[in-house]
Design a protein around this motif. Structure first.
Motif, short mmCIF file in Angstrom:
data_model
loop_
_atom_site.label_atom_id
_atom_site.label_comp_id
_atom_site.label_asym_id
_atom_site.label_seq_id
_atom_site.Cartn_x
_atom_site.Cartn_y
_atom_site.Cartn_z
N UNK A 1 -9.29 1.22 2.72
CA UNK A 1 -9.10 0.51 3.99
C UNK A 1 -7.62 0.23 4.20
N UNK A 2 -7.19 0.34 5.45
CA UNK A 2 -5.82 0.01 5.84
C UNK A 2 -5.85 -1.35 6.52
N UNK A 29 -11.04 1.12 8.80
CA UNK A 29 -11.95 1.54 7.73
C UNK A 29 -11.52 2.86 7.11
N UNK A 30 -11.75 2.98 5.83
CA UNK A 30 -11.44 4.21 5.11
C UNK A 30 -12.23 5.38 5.71
N UNK A 62 1.41 -4.73 4.73
CA UNK A 62 0.61 -3.51 4.91
C UNK A 62 -0.08 -3.24 3.59
N UNK A 63 -1.40 -3.16 3.62
CA UNK A 63 -2.18 -2.88 2.41
C UNK A 63 -3.04 -1.65 2.64
N UNK A 64 -3.01 -0.73 1.69
CA UNK A 64 -3.84 0.47 1.80
C UNK A 64 -4.58 0.70 0.49
N UNK A 65 -5.90 0.76 0.59
CA UNK A 65 -6.75 0.96 -0.57
C UNK A 65 -6.42 -0.02 -1.69
N UNK A 66 -6.19 -1.28 -1.31
CA UNK A 66 -5.96 -2.33 -2.29
C UNK A 66 -4.54 -2.44 -2.80
N UNK A 67 -3.63 -1.60 -2.30
CA UNK A 67 -2.24 -1.64 -2.75
C UNK A 67 -1.35 -2.12 -1.62
N UNK A 196 -4.60 8.01 11.50
CA UNK A 196 -4.04 7.10 12.49
C UNK A 196 -3.10 7.91 13.38
N UNK A 197 -3.42 7.96 14.67
CA UNK A 197 -2.69 8.81 15.60
C UNK A 197 -2.05 7.96 16.69
N UNK A 198 -0.75 8.12 16.88
CA UNK A 198 -0.06 7.57 18.03
C UNK A 198 -0.07 8.64 19.11
N UNK A 199 -0.53 8.29 20.31
CA UNK A 199 -0.69 9.33 21.33
C UNK A 199 -0.66 8.77 22.74
N UNK A 200 -0.27 9.65 23.68
CA UNK A 200 -0.48 9.41 25.11
C UNK A 200 -1.55 10.35 25.65
#
Length: 274
Positions: A1-2, A29-30, A62-67, A196-200
């Motif tokens: 999870x992010x 969610x992962x 910022x935490x990703x997969x518990x880190x 995760x996508x940044x987009x227009x």
């Protein structure tokens, strides 16, 4: 999870403070695919840089997969990014002095995979994006769509748990974007990675599970969230996969950027195979 908690980042411009992120929160969610939309200059690219550890937040975590990524110092942040994060950019960021297969293989070599094993994995990944016959082509001889396929292969070849895409279809014409989009989404889903996508691009936003809007420094659930989850629930995954397998090579050559993707940088910021 992010997990993003109270993430803040400001920049000083001409004696003024420009706050692009203001105590932003999100839980992703992962294995999910999420789009971030927002007006130009709202901080979307800054958000990706903070998540990946390229930039440092003023405050928040910022935490990703518990880190906790924000707690890492250099070179730990670079090493984490190199091993666990893939990047796809609007301008491809391929290395013009390397051929197609070498661009993809470099990421593996930086992660300790070398020789025949690295070449085989690079070739297999390129075959998955429809470029198995272009392994030794010069990248500047490829069309824009083909270059972005190489960038997708490079981003996924080391099997990262997190894929960050910054306007991945922004430098492509509409038809080519429609061909590249299912490749990006379906291959990421197949590997169980978080996207995760940044987009227009409204079509891209509709293909994901959720859409978050970055507004006034905060992340909020966007109205009419992504349709990807509903499509998969009704059997739409097969359509994604078919689109990826059958997509064409793309049209219209686009100049290659000389900038290098962060996952191929060493702790000192230089391109290195070591």
């Amino acid at each position: 999870m992010l997990i993003l908690k109270q993430l803040s980042r400001s920049f000083h411009e001409g004696g003024r403070v420009h706050r692009v992120l203001d105590h932003a929160d999100a839980r992703i969610e992962k294995g999910s695919a999420v789009a971030v939309i927002g007006r130009s200059g709202s901080g979307k690219s800054t958000l990706l840089n903070l998540i990946s550890g390229i930039d440092r937040a003023d405050s928040g975590t910022v935490e990703f997969d518990g880190r906790e990524i924000t707690a890492l110092a250099e070179p730990a942040r670079t090493l984490f990014r190199r091993a666990h994060v893939g990047f796809v950019y609007q301008f491809f960021n391929l290395i013009p002095t390397l051929d197609v297969e070498e661009n993809v293989r470099l990421v593996l070599e930086l992660n300790g995979v070398r020789g025949a094993a690295a070449r085989q994995r690079s070739a297999a990944m390129l075959a998955e994006v429809g470029l198995g016959d272009r392994l030794h082509s010069a990248v500047d001889k490829l069309s824009g769509g083909e270059q972005q396929r190489v960038a997708i292969a490079r981003a996924l070849v080391h099997e990262p748990a997190l894929l960050l895409a910054d306007e991945p279809t922004g430098n492509l014409d509409e038809e080519t974007a429609r061909q590249v989009l299912p490749v990006l989404v379906s291959l990421t889903r197949a590997r169980g990675a978080t996207l995760l996508i940044v987009t227009h691009d409204s079509a891209l936003a509709r293909s994901v599970d959720r859409v978050l809007e970055l507004r006034e420094g905060r992340l909020k659930e966007a109205a009419g969230a992504g349709a990807g989850a509903a499509a998969r629930a009704s059997g739409g995954v097969g359509a994604d996969a078919a689109g990826a397998a059958g997509a064409g090579a793309g049209v219209g050559g686009v100049a290659v950027a000389v900038a290098v993707a962060p996952e191929v940088l060493g702790a000192d910021g230089r391109v290195s195979r070591g």
